[in-house]
Write a protein that holds these residues in place. Structure first.
Motif, PDB file in Angstrom:
ATOM      1  N   TRP A   1     -14.597 -16.530 -15.574  1.00 21.67           N
ATOM      2  CA  TRP A   1     -14.273 -15.643 -14.454  1.00 21.67           C
ATOM      3  C   TRP A   1     -14.850 -14.248 -14.667  1.00 21.67           C
TER       4      TRP A   1
ATOM      5  N   SER B   1     -17.188 -12.441 -11.898  1.00 24.70           N
ATOM      6  CA  SER B   1     -16.781 -11.223 -11.189  1.00 24.70           C
ATOM      7  C   SER B   1     -16.522 -10.120 -12.196  1.00 24.70           C
TER       8      SER B   1
ATOM      9  N   GLN C   1      -5.601 -12.174  -2.995  1.00 29.85           N
ATOM     10  CA  GLN C   1      -5.709 -12.363  -4.444  1.00 29.85           C
ATOM     11  C   GLN C   1      -6.353 -13.712  -4.730  1.00 29.85           C
ATOM     12  N   HIS C   2      -7.128 -13.766  -5.810  1.00 27.97           N
ATOM     13  CA  HIS C   2      -7.812 -14.993  -6.194  1.00 27.97           C
ATOM     14  C   HIS C   2      -6.882 -15.910  -6.968  1.00 27.97           C
ATOM     15  N   CYS C   3      -7.075 -17.184  -6.774  1.00 26.03           N
ATOM     16  CA  CYS C   3      -6.413 -18.197  -7.596  1.00 26.03           C
ATOM     17  C   CYS C   3      -7.288 -18.436  -8.827  1.00 26.03           C
TER      18      CYS C   3
ATOM     19  N   TYR D   1     -12.704  -8.886 -12.336  1.00 28.30           N
ATOM     20  CA  TYR D   1     -11.627  -9.695 -12.898  1.00 28.30           C
ATOM     21  C   TYR D   1     -11.163  -9.090 -14.215  1.00 28.30           C
TER      22      TYR D   1
ATOM     23  N   GLY E   1     -10.435 -20.552  -7.886  1.00 27.04           N
ATOM     24  CA  GLY E   1     -11.311 -19.441  -7.547  1.00 27.04           C
ATOM     25  C   GLY E   1     -11.288 -19.040  -6.085  1.00 27.04           C
ATOM     26  N   LYS E   2     -10.445 -19.655  -5.264  1.00 22.24           N
ATOM     27  CA  LYS E   2     -10.353 -19.318  -3.843  1.00 22.24           C
ATOM     28  C   LYS E   2      -9.436 -18.106  -3.644  1.00 22.24           C
ATOM     29  N   ILE E   3      -9.522 -17.510  -2.439  1.00 20.21           N
ATOM     30  CA  ILE E   3      -8.737 -16.330  -2.099  1.00 20.21           C
ATOM     31  C   ILE E   3      -7.568 -16.760  -1.217  1.00 20.21           C
TER      32      ILE E   3
ATOM     33  N   TRP F   1     -16.225 -18.383  -8.240  1.00 22.27           N
ATOM     34  CA  TRP F   1     -15.361 -17.293  -7.785  1.00 22.27           C
ATOM     35  C   TRP F   1     -15.737 -16.927  -6.355  1.00 22.27           C
ATOM     36  N   GLN F   2     -14.810 -17.093  -5.413  1.00 26.19           N
ATOM     37  CA  GLN F   2     -15.108 -16.847  -4.005  1.00 26.19           C
ATOM     38  C   GLN F   2     -15.278 -15.356  -3.749  1.00 26.19           C
TER      39      GLN F   2
ATOM     40  N   THR G   1     -15.204 -11.829  -1.888  1.00 24.82           N
ATOM     41  CA  THR G   1     -14.286 -11.182  -0.933  1.00 24.82           C
ATOM     42  C   THR G   1     -15.005 -10.678   0.311  1.00 24.82           C
TER      43      THR G   1
END
Length: 259
Positions: free
Chosen positions: A128, A132, A99-101, A135, A105-107, A76-77, A79
Motif C-alpha cells: 500500500w 499511495s 476511506q480506503h479498505c 497511506y 483497496g476500494k473507497i 489502491w483505488q 480518489t
C-alpha cells in the motif's frame, strides 16, 4: 507483486541442496485415518533446547502459496476518479468522509466500513505504501464489511474455492485478531498458532494445545520415546520395552554358575 518465502521453505529446499533430512526433522504420521504432517524449519523452534517439536495435527485443508509464487495484491483505488462509496454509492461531500479498505483497496464511506481498526501483514503495508504516498501504516486501518465477513473462519473454511490467496482472513483458532493472507494460514497453524492441536512427536497419541505442550516434562514420562540402553549396549529402545530389553540385553550382568 510481492514475494515471500514460506516458513516451510527450509524444510523442503534442504532436501535438494543438502540431501535427505534426519528422521527427527521431518515426519509423517498416519493415525486413525488422519494425516499428520510436520516439517521442522531451521528458523523456528518452540523451545531452543528441545530435540523434537510437537507434531501439528492437520485439521483444515487450505490452499497455500507455493515456493517463489508472487503475492498478487489488489490495487489502491484513486480518489480522483471516485465520487461515491463503492458499496452503497453514497456521494462523498463535506459531511461524508471517504476511506480506503486495506483489504481490497476500494473507497467506502464510514457506514460501509468495519468499526474497528485491524492489523494487516507487513507485506501488504509495504504494497500500500508503494501504491499511495498518503497511506500511513497503522493509522486507521479499516476493512469494508464485505472483506470482514469473508475473513471470518466460519465463512472461508466452508468454501474458499472462489477466494484468492491474497485475501485477508482471521486465524481459524482465534489466537489473535491480526489478519493474514489466506495462503499463509496453513503455515501459521503448523508453526506459530498457540491454539493449534498438536500430538506427541514420539507417537504416544497424546494431544494438547501447542501452548500447553511441555516437551521437557513429557519427554521424561513418554513411553514411546527412544532411550539408550543403560547397560551400555549402544541400542536405543522405547521406554515401554526397556524392562524387557534389559532382561535380554547382551551386556546384562550374569551370575556365575560355578561360584
Amino acid at each position: 507483486p510481492l514475494c515471500r518465502r514460506l516458513p516451510c521453505d527450509p524444510a523442503i529446499t534442504a532436501e535438494v541442496v543438502q540431501g535427505p533430512r534426519k528422521h527427527s526433522e521431518r515426519r509423517v504420521v498416519v493415525d486413525m485415518d488422519v494425516a499428520v504432517h510436520e516439517f521442522h524449519p531451521q528458523a523456528y523452534t518452540l523451545e531452543p533446547t528441545q530435540e523434537d517439536p510437537p507434531v501439528y495435527l492437520m485439521q483444515h485443508n487450505l490452499p497455500e502459496y507455493q515456493i517463489g509464487t508472487p503475492i498478487e495484491c489488489p490495487k489502491w483505488q484513486s480518489t480522483t476518479t471516485t465520487a461515491g462509496c463503492h458499496a452503497c454509492d453514497r456521494v462523498f461531500g463535506l459531511f461524508t468522509r471517504r476511506q480506503h479498505c486495506v483489504g481490497c483497496g476500494k473507497i467506502f464511506c464510514l457506514r460501509c466500513l468495519h468499526n474497528e481498526d485491524v492489523v494487516i501483514p507487513a507485506e501488504l503495508v509495504t504494497h500500500w505504501q508503494r501504491q499511495s504516498l498518503l497511506y500511513m501504516a497503522g493509522v486507521g486501518n479499516r476493512v469494508c464489511l464485505k472483506c470482514w465477513d469473508r475473513a471470518q473462519p466460519s465463512n472461508y473454511l466452508m468454501d474458499h474455492s472462489s477466494m484468492q490467496l491474497c485475501e485477508l482472513v482471521l486465524c481459524p483458532n482465534a489466537c489473535s485478531k491480526d489478519l493474514m493472507f489466506l495462503g499463509f494460514v496453513g503455515a501459521h497453524l503448523r508453526y506459530y498458532c498457540k491454539l493449534s492441536l498438536v500430538i506427541c512427536p514420539w507417537g504416544c497419541s497424546r494431544t494438547s494445545l501447542r501452548q500447553d505442550f511441555k516437551p521437557r516434562a513429557h519427554a521424561i514420562e513418554c513411553q514411546r520415546k527412544l532411550v539408550e540402553c543403560p547397560l551400555g549396549c549402544g541400542r536405543s529402545v522405547r521406554r515401554c520395552v526397556l524392562v524387557e530389553h534389559r532382561q535380554n540385553c547382551d551386556f546384562r550382568p550374569l551370575r556365575c554358575v560355578h561360584c
